[in-house]
Design a protein around this motif. Structure first.
Motif, PDB file in Angstrom:
ATOM      1  N   THR A  82       0.902  -1.287  -0.348  1.00 16.54           N
ATOM      2  CA  THR A  82      -0.329   0.084  -0.162  1.00 16.54           C
ATOM      3  C   THR A  82       0.569   1.336   0.090  1.00 16.54           C
ATOM      4  OG1 THR A  82       0.111  -0.532   2.345  1.00 16.54           O
ATOM      5  CG2 THR A  82      -1.925  -1.193   0.831  1.00 16.54           C
ATOM      6  N   THR A  83       0.705   2.256  -0.794  1.00 14.72           N
ATOM      7  CA  THR A  83       0.999   3.261  -0.472  1.00 14.72           C
ATOM      8  C   THR A  83       0.076   4.443  -0.028  1.00 14.72           C
ATOM      9  OG1 THR A  83       1.998   3.561  -2.090  1.00 14.72           O
ATOM     10  CG2 THR A  83       2.215   5.120  -1.568  1.00 14.72           C
ATOM     11  N   THR A  84      -0.236   5.157   1.288  1.00 13.82           N
ATOM     12  CA  THR A  84      -0.773   5.572   2.514  1.00 13.82           C
ATOM     13  C   THR A  84      -0.711   7.399   2.670  1.00 13.82           C
ATOM     14  OG1 THR A  84      -1.208   3.822   2.975  1.00 13.82           O
ATOM     15  CG2 THR A  84      -2.078   5.698   3.968  1.00 13.82           C
ATOM     16  N   ARG A  85      -0.996   8.678   2.287  1.00 11.47           N
ATOM     17  CA  ARG A  85      -0.898  10.434   2.630  1.00 11.47           C
ATOM     18  C   ARG A  85      -0.921   9.848   3.454  1.00 11.47           C
ATOM     19  NH1 ARG A  85      -2.781  14.936  -0.751  1.00 11.47           N
ATOM     20  NH2 ARG A  85      -6.136  13.473   0.031  1.00 11.47           N
ATOM     21  N   VAL A  86       0.270  10.603   4.330  1.00 12.52           N
ATOM     22  CA  VAL A  86      -0.142  10.472   6.525  1.00 12.52           C
ATOM     23  C   VAL A  86       0.291  11.806   6.531  1.00 12.52           C
ATOM     24  CG1 VAL A  86       1.390   8.945   6.192  1.00 12.52           C
ATOM     25  CG2 VAL A  86       2.478  10.917   6.097  1.00 12.52           C
ATOM     26  N   SER A  87       0.076  13.142   5.565  1.00 10.97           N
ATOM     27  CA  SER A  87      -0.176  14.638   5.870  1.00 10.97           C
ATOM     28  C   SER A  87      -1.406  15.003   5.463  1.00 10.97           C
ATOM     29  CB  SER A  87       1.191  15.321   4.663  1.00 10.97           C
ATOM     30  OG  SER A  87       0.754  14.563   3.654  1.00 10.97           O
ATOM     31  N   GLY A  88      -2.260  14.794   5.593  1.00 14.06           N
ATOM     32  CA  GLY A  88      -4.210  15.152   5.961  1.00 14.06           C
ATOM     33  C   GLY A  88      -4.161  15.599   6.280  1.00 14.06           C
ATOM     34  N   ALA A  89      -5.513  16.049   6.790  1.00 16.16           N
ATOM     35  CA  ALA A  89      -5.952  17.021   7.939  1.00 16.16           C
ATOM     36  C   ALA A  89      -6.909  15.443   8.968  1.00 16.16           C
ATOM     37  CB  ALA A  89      -6.719  17.913   8.293  1.00 16.16           C
ATOM     38  N   PRO A  90      -8.016  15.540   9.818  1.00 17.67           N
ATOM     39  CA  PRO A  90      -8.369  14.758  10.512  1.00 17.67           C
ATOM     40  C   PRO A  90      -9.829  14.707   9.131  1.00 17.67           C
ATOM     41  CG  PRO A  90      -7.637  15.840  11.296  1.00 17.67           C
ATOM     42  CD  PRO A  90      -6.807  16.562  10.769  1.00 17.67           C
ATOM     43  N   LYS A  91     -10.262  13.734   9.233  1.00 19.33           N
ATOM     44  CA  LYS A  91     -11.455  12.709   8.769  1.00 19.33           C
ATOM     45  C   LYS A  91     -11.520  13.151   7.362  1.00 19.33           C
ATOM     46  CE  LYS A  91     -14.602  15.307  12.535  1.00 19.33           C
ATOM     47  NZ  LYS A  91     -14.944  16.305  12.617  1.00 19.33           N
ATOM     48  N   ASP A  92     -10.139  12.986   6.800  1.00 20.34           N
ATOM     49  CA  ASP A  92      -9.978  12.972   5.369  1.00 20.34           C
ATOM     50  C   ASP A  92     -10.099  14.115   4.409  1.00 20.34           C
ATOM     51  OD1 ASP A  92      -9.135   9.784   5.484  1.00 20.34           O
ATOM     52  OD2 ASP A  92     -11.311   9.365   5.312  1.00 20.34           O
ATOM     53  N   VAL A  93      -9.660  14.872   5.111  1.00 15.09           N
ATOM     54  CA  VAL A  93      -9.392  16.459   4.305  1.00 15.09           C
ATOM     55  C   VAL A  93      -7.754  16.574   4.177  1.00 15.09           C
ATOM     56  CG1 VAL A  93      -9.161  18.766   4.830  1.00 15.09           C
ATOM     57  CG2 VAL A  93     -10.933  17.171   6.084  1.00 15.09           C
ATOM     58  N   GLU A  94      -7.911  16.865   3.251  1.00 19.82           N
ATOM     59  CA  GLU A  94      -6.545  17.221   2.233  1.00 19.82           C
ATOM     60  C   GLU A  94      -5.679  18.711   3.402  1.00 19.82           C
ATOM     61  OE1 GLU A  94      -5.487  16.879  -2.046  1.00 19.82           O
ATOM     62  OE2 GLU A  94      -7.491  17.769  -2.429  1.00 19.82           O
ATOM     63  N   GLY A  95      -4.903  18.420   3.043  1.00 20.31           N
ATOM     64  CA  GLY A  95      -3.570  19.650   3.804  1.00 20.31           C
ATOM     65  C   GLY A  95      -3.901  20.931   3.469  1.00 20.31           C
ATOM     66  N   ASP A  96      -3.965  21.883   4.313  1.00 19.40           N
ATOM     67  CA  ASP A  96      -4.390  23.536   2.778  1.00 19.40           C
ATOM     68  C   ASP A  96      -2.590  23.970   2.130  1.00 19.40           C
ATOM     69  OD1 ASP A  96      -3.651  24.018   5.355  1.00 19.40           O
ATOM     70  OD2 ASP A  96      -5.308  25.230   5.451  1.00 19.40           O
ATOM     71  N   GLY A  97      -1.987  23.668   3.155  1.00 15.36           N
ATOM     72  CA  GLY A  97      -0.233  23.900   2.485  1.00 15.36           C
ATOM     73  C   GLY A  97       0.707  22.337   2.030  1.00 15.36           C
TER      74      GLY A  97
END
Length: 231
Positions: A82-97
């Motif tokens: 698997t490949t997983t993004r770990v720099s996101g916000a809670p509740k599967d929201v994308e980071g805004d930076g």
């Protein structure tokens, strides 16, 4: 195991892991289906067993819904495929930076990274790049952010009380307990235990008195302040 960055042709630089014992090489900057990242990838960090790689990338094809147009931090788990993004916000929201420069723990559980995102935790209002730690172990956990320290009054006569307050917010997904420790001049002064529901905040409050004149440094978690007792 050796992790390194090398040219991936039209897709820019990619991340590879080389096994010096077997002579095999695996692509780490890949989607869960094995397809190569469609843009440059950088700064790999390898777990002790060589099975987990953290990196940051401009690629948009490693996770569904990657539309923020910024660099993100991903973890490639060779065992799980698997490949997983770990720099996101809670509740599967994308980071805004933008997020980058990851460092993974030896056991592959924790990933520290730098990010300019302001929505990864609550009350991130400094408008600066910060360091975050992502726990890859599944399951909701409480996580706490301490802010808004107030020491009042800042100047008092000997023996009069100083009120020390701060806000603790549970930015995790589960109710949990927070043990607040107030230190004055490096010594533990008082403790206060509170239960905080997910996405809620409570106000901590302490009263301190000093009979000797001087300047006293207050520490509450990562927050610091001071008050002065006049002669």
């Amino acid at each position: 195991m050796v992790v390194f960055t090398a040219s991936g042709g039209l897709e820019g630089y990619q991340i590879y892991v080389h096994d010096r014992q077997t002579g095999t090489r695996r692509l780490a900057s890949a989607a869960s289906d094995g397809s190569m990242a469609n843009d440059w990838s950088f700064a790999p960090s390898l777990s002790a067993d060589g099975q987990t790689v953290a990196f940051y990338t401009y690629a948009t094809n490693l996770a569904d819904g990657d539309t923020n147009g910024r660099t993100d931090v991903y973890v490639r788990d060779f065992k799980a495929g698997t490949t997983t993004r770990v720099s996101g916000a809670p509740k599967d929201v994308e980071g805004d930076g933008s997020s980058g420069i990851p460092s993974i723990s030896g056991d592959g559980r924790y990933v520290a990274f730098e990010s300019t995102s302001a929505n990864l935790v609550g009350d991130d209002t400094n408008r600066k790049s910060d360091i975050f730690v992502h726990d890859r172990t599944p399951g909701p956990e409480p996580r706490f952010a301490l802010t808004d320290l107030d020491v009042s009054p800042s100047t008092v006569r000997p023996g009069l009380p100083v009120r020390i307050t701060a806000q603790v917010k549970n930015v995790g997904e589960k109710t949990g307990g927070y043990d607040a420790v107030l230190r004055i001049n490096g010594e533990v002064e008082q403790r206060q235990a509170v239960q905080v529901r997910a996405d809620k905040a409570v106000r901590l409050s302490f009263d301190a008195r000093r009979s000797d004149a001087g300047t006293y440094t207050v520490e509450l978690g990562p927050l610091t302040g001071r008050f002065v007792v006049t002669g």
